[in-house]
Structure formats: structure tokens, C-alpha cells
Scaffold this motif. Structure first.
Motif, PDB file in Angstrom:
ATOM      1  N   GLU A  16      81.301  51.369  -3.020  1.00 42.63           N
ATOM      2  CA  GLU A  16      82.315  50.898  -3.970  1.00 42.63           C
ATOM      3  C   GLU A  16      82.226  49.374  -4.047  1.00 42.63           C
ATOM      4  O   GLU A  16      82.864  48.662  -3.268  1.00 42.63           O
ATOM      5  N   ALA A  34      88.575  59.527  -3.544  1.00 37.22           N
ATOM      6  CA  ALA A  34      87.512  59.890  -4.487  1.00 37.22           C
ATOM      7  C   ALA A  34      86.140  59.941  -3.812  1.00 37.22           C
ATOM      8  O   ALA A  34      85.307  60.789  -4.143  1.00 37.22           O
ATOM      9  N   VAL A  35      85.931  59.056  -2.851  1.00 37.20           N
ATOM     10  CA  VAL A  35      84.588  58.964  -2.261  1.00 37.20           C
ATOM     11  C   VAL A  35      84.193  60.265  -1.545  1.00 37.20           C
ATOM     12  O   VAL A  35      83.011  60.582  -1.425  1.00 37.20           O
ATOM     13  N   HIS A  86      85.175  63.287  -2.638  1.00 35.14           N
ATOM     14  CA  HIS A  86      85.079  64.407  -3.564  1.00 35.14           C
ATOM     15  C   HIS A  86      83.607  64.830  -3.633  1.00 35.14           C
ATOM     16  O   HIS A  86      82.721  63.974  -3.725  1.00 35.14           O
ATOM     17  N   GLU A 124      81.563  65.779  -5.773  1.00 36.15           N
ATOM     18  CA  GLU A 124      80.782  65.178  -6.870  1.00 36.15           C
ATOM     19  C   GLU A 124      80.318  63.762  -6.502  1.00 36.15           C
ATOM     20  O   GLU A 124      79.204  63.354  -6.813  1.00 36.15           O
ATOM     21  N   ASN A 125      81.185  63.014  -5.855  1.00 35.16           N
ATOM     22  CA  ASN A 125      80.842  61.653  -5.447  1.00 35.16           C
ATOM     23  C   ASN A 125      80.081  61.636  -4.125  1.00 35.16           C
ATOM     24  O   ASN A 125      79.118  60.888  -3.958  1.00 35.16           O
ATOM     25  N   GLN A 152      76.280  61.843  -3.908  1.00 34.45           N
ATOM     26  CA  GLN A 152      75.540  60.585  -4.135  1.00 34.45           C
ATOM     27  C   GLN A 152      75.632  59.677  -2.914  1.00 34.45           C
ATOM     28  O   GLN A 152      74.648  59.058  -2.512  1.00 34.45           O
ATOM     29  N   VAL A 199      74.736  54.677  -6.677  1.00 32.63           N
ATOM     30  CA  VAL A 199      75.997  55.422  -6.450  1.00 32.63           C
ATOM     31  C   VAL A 199      77.014  55.014  -7.514  1.00 32.63           C
ATOM     32  O   VAL A 199      77.263  53.828  -7.722  1.00 32.63           O
ATOM     33  N   ARG A 200      77.565  55.995  -8.182  1.00 30.93           N
ATOM     34  CA  ARG A 200      78.647  55.683  -9.131  1.00 30.93           C
ATOM     35  C   ARG A 200      79.815  56.619  -8.857  1.00 30.93           C
ATOM     36  O   ARG A 200      79.767  57.798  -9.196  1.00 30.93           O
ATOM     37  N   ILE A 201      80.820  56.051  -8.223  1.00 33.66           N
ATOM     38  CA  ILE A 201      82.003  56.838  -7.862  1.00 33.66           C
ATOM     39  C   ILE A 201      82.867  57.032  -9.100  1.00 33.66           C
ATOM     40  O   ILE A 201      83.252  56.057  -9.746  1.00 33.66           O
ATOM     41  N   THR A 202      83.155  58.284  -9.435  1.00 34.97           N
ATOM     42  CA  THR A 202      84.122  58.501 -10.505  1.00 34.97           C
ATOM     43  C   THR A 202      85.465  58.869  -9.883  1.00 34.97           C
ATOM     44  O   THR A 202      85.515  59.577  -8.874  1.00 34.97           O
ATOM     45  N   ARG A 203      86.500  58.329 -10.462  1.00 38.11           N
ATOM     46  CA  ARG A 203      87.847  58.654  -9.981  1.00 38.11           C
ATOM     47  C   ARG A 203      88.561  59.578 -10.960  1.00 38.11           C
ATOM     48  O   ARG A 203      89.693  59.950 -10.739  1.00 38.11           O
TER      49      ARG A 203
END
Ligand code: NAP
Length: 315
Positions: free
Chosen positions: A178, A227-228, A230, A232-233, A236, A308-312
Motif C-alpha cells: 500500500e 482489504a489487504v 481479502h 482478491e487482494n 497479489q 500489487v493493486r489493492i482494491t477496497r
């Protein structure tokens, strides 16, 4: 341990601090003696900066820190940073909140008082709380003022409100998964000579290597909504962790130590404040400083981290 200075103050601080949010129900370390051992080990490792806040355990963290430093005779060995929540920023609340922090920490003066987050809900003008904090410096109740989770435009405004003091530090979320802090806050801190205290430098444990996509603990703690973690995240993030482990194996370091070292070596103003729940963790985290990886390894991590692209947006 390596050392640097807190902003332009000349105060010597360790390049790795100790986050004390862990001393709360949120993280589960609620036994005082265990917290005291963590603080003692931090001292043994050369850490001299401890970060707490009024809201951590609704005062429990401040109480544990104050009591442990007193009992261990280490009050003068640490620079103690606390935070006043964004909800307590009316002038009269600032005075009342600081009075309570002083009592819980068992000190006459708090080294660094940070505004935990800007007042979102209560329409308090920036100069109202900044002037109140400055007054408390004049009265010998606070030594330095810092901000946390403020964007540059508000940091500028906050600094404009001060007459004799200046903001010495900014504390924000910053870790290898992040990295939004690099867009505005980090350049601001470097240009202005502010220390950037990096919170969640281990992405709340996601970068330590002990969690895997197949072994995501069912957190009962503060991480349940992070979120990190989850899937999906985390899928990655875990690829990045594998790179941290590979690089670490060259130096005899753990993924956590490599993650902290990457932050420390990338900017002179960044001071990660990892939280620790045990003596082993604090010992390991202290090993994030005091060495350097090769440029080639730094770049490998930079590239893996950039992917890495964290989505919230998760529901
Ligand atoms: N200003 C703000 O708004 C703000 C927000 C958040 C945090 N903070 C500050 O930043 C500090 C650190 O951030 P954080 O607590 O969010 O997360 P963090 O430091 O990224 O992660 C801490 C967690 O990672 C695990 N861990 C730590 N060291 C380890 C090691 N060497 N090996 C394996 N696991 C390890 C521990 O949990 P497990 O063992 O349970 O996995 C620990 O509780 C806090 O204590 C607080 O002082 C400030």
C-alpha cells in the motif's frame, strides 16, 4: 540499530519504532506483563520511539506504556508519541484529552502529540486545535506536534496556524503493498524535513510470510475487515511476499525484515513503527534496520510491489 532525527528537532530516534496499538482488545494483547516485556525487548534492541494513542484500547495502550516505562526506569530512554483523536479537537476537548493522556502516561510532558485524523464530523477549524496544541507546548505539557492521516493541503493549513512551533512529523499508512503515501505525502515530508512515521508497515502481518492464500486466518481481531487480506487482494500480495522471502534468504533475513528494510532504505525520512505482540516479533522487527540489500534486490522488490493493486471496493 540505526538512528535518525525527529523532523528538524535534533531528537535522536531509532529508524524502526514500536507501534503500541497492539496493547488493546483490537489486537488481543491485553495482559500488562506481556506488553511490558515487549517494551523491555524494544529497548534492548535499541528502539527508542514508541507510538501509542488515546483510542488504542480506550486508554489501555497509553496506560501500559506509561506504567512499563516507569517500572522499567526507561522513561528518559524513549521518545513517546501519542495521538489525540479527530473527534476531540474542539479547544476545550484538546485540553481535557491531553490532561488524561498525561495521567495515563504518568508524565509531566508528552514528547510528541499527533492529531490522529482530521476532524471529519465536527466542523472544528484547523487553527482551533493547532493553536490549542501550541499553547500546550508553551505550557510545557507537550514537546512536539505531529499530524496523522492528513493530506498535504491540510498539513500546510495546520502549519500556517502555528506561530512559534512547527509540525515535526506526519504519520500515514505505508507499506510495500500500500504505497499511496509515495504520491504526495512522502515527497512533502522529504522536502519539508518532516519525519514520516509509516503505520501498518507490515500490512498488518500480510507481509510477514506467515499467512498464505490457503491459510488466511479467520481473524477475530481488527483485521477482519482489512482489504489487504481479502482473497482478491491477498493473492497479489502473496506473490510479493514470495519475492521478499527469496531476497531475505540471501541475507539471512525474514520477509518482515526485508519489507521494513525496503522502506528504511528508500527514503531517509521514513521511520516504520511496526506493532509487536511478543518479544520475538519486536526483536525481529528491529532487524529491519542496520543493513542494506543490493540495488538489484531493491529493484526486484520495487517491481514486484508495483504490480500489487489493492482494491477496497469489495462489495
Ligand atoms: N495513525 C494511524 O491512524 C494508525 C493506524 C494504524 C496503526 N498505527 C500505528 O502503527 C503501528 C503498526 O501498525 P499496525 O498495527 O496496523 O500493523 P503492522 O505493524 O503492519 O502489523 C502488526 C502485526 O503484524 C504481526 N507481526 C508484527 N511483527 C511480526 C514479525 N516480526 N513476525 C511475524 N508477524 C509479525 C503481528 O500480528 P499477528 O502476530 O497477529 O499476525 C502484529 O500485530 C500500530 O501499533 C500503531 O502504533 C497508526
Amino acid at each position: 540499530m540505526e538512528y535518525t532525527f525527529l523532523g528538524n528537532t535534533g531528537e535522536k530516534i531509532s529508524r524502526i519504532g514500536l507501534g503500541a496499538w497492539q496493547f488493546s482488545e483490537s489486537w488481543g494483547l491485553t495482559e500488562y506483563e506481556a506488553a511490558k516485556r515487549v517494551i523491555q525487548e524494544a529497548h534492548a534492541q535499541g528502539i527508542n520511539l514508541i507510538d501509542t494513542a488515546e483510542v488504542y484500547g480506550r486508554g489501555m495502550s497509553e496506560e501500559f506504556v506509561g506504567r512499563a516505562l516507569m517500572e522499567l526506569g526507561l522513561r528518559d530512554s524513549f521518545l513517546v508519541a501519542s495521538k489525540i483523536p479527530g473527534d476531540f479537537l474542539a479547544e476545550h476537548d484538546v485540553y481535557k484529552a491531553v490532561e488524561r493522556s498525561l495521567k495515563r502516561l504518568q508524565v509531566e510532558e508528552i514528547d510528541l502529540m499527533q492529531v490522529h485524523w482530521p476532524p471529519c464530523w465536527h466542523n472544528i477549524p484547523t487553527c482551533e486545535y493547532m493553536r490549542a496544541l501550541e499553547k500546550l507546548v508553551h505550557m510545557g505539557k507537550l514537546r512536539y506536534i505531529g499530524l496523522s492521516n492528513f493530506p498535504p493541503v491540510l498539513i500546510d493549513e495546520a502549519r500556517y496556524c502555528l506561530s512559534t512551533e512547527d509540525v515535526v512529523s506526519i504519520q500515514v499508512r505505508y507499506n510495500l503493498a500500500e504505497r499511496d503515501a509515495e504520491k504526495e505525502i512522502l515527497p512533502y515530508a522529504e522536502r519539508e524535513g518532516l519525519t514520516l512515521l509509516a503505520w501498518s508497515p507490515l500490512a498488518k502481518g500480510a507481509l510477514t510470510g506467515k499467512y498464505t492464500p490457503d491459510n488466511l486466518p479467520r481473524f477475530q481481531d481488527v483485521r477482519s475487515g482489512e482489504a489487504v487480506f481479502h482473497p482478491e487482494n491477498f493473492a497479489q500480495v502473496y506473490k510479493l511476499v514470495e519475492v521478499l522471502a527469496e531476497v531475505g534468504s540471501k541475507y539471512g533475513k525474514s520477509p518482515s525484515q526485508v519489507a521494513l528494510n525496503w522502506l528504511v532504505s528508500s527514503s531517509p525520512v521514513v521511520v516504520p513503527i511496526p506493532g509487536a505482540k511478543s518479544e520475538e516479533q519486536v526483536r525481529s522487527n528491529a532487524g529491519g534496520a542496520g543493513w542494506r540489500m543490493s540495488y538489484e534486490d531493491w529493484l526486484r522488490i520495487e517491481e514486484a510491489s508495483s504490480r500489487v493493486r489493492i482494491t477496497r471496493v469489495l462489495w
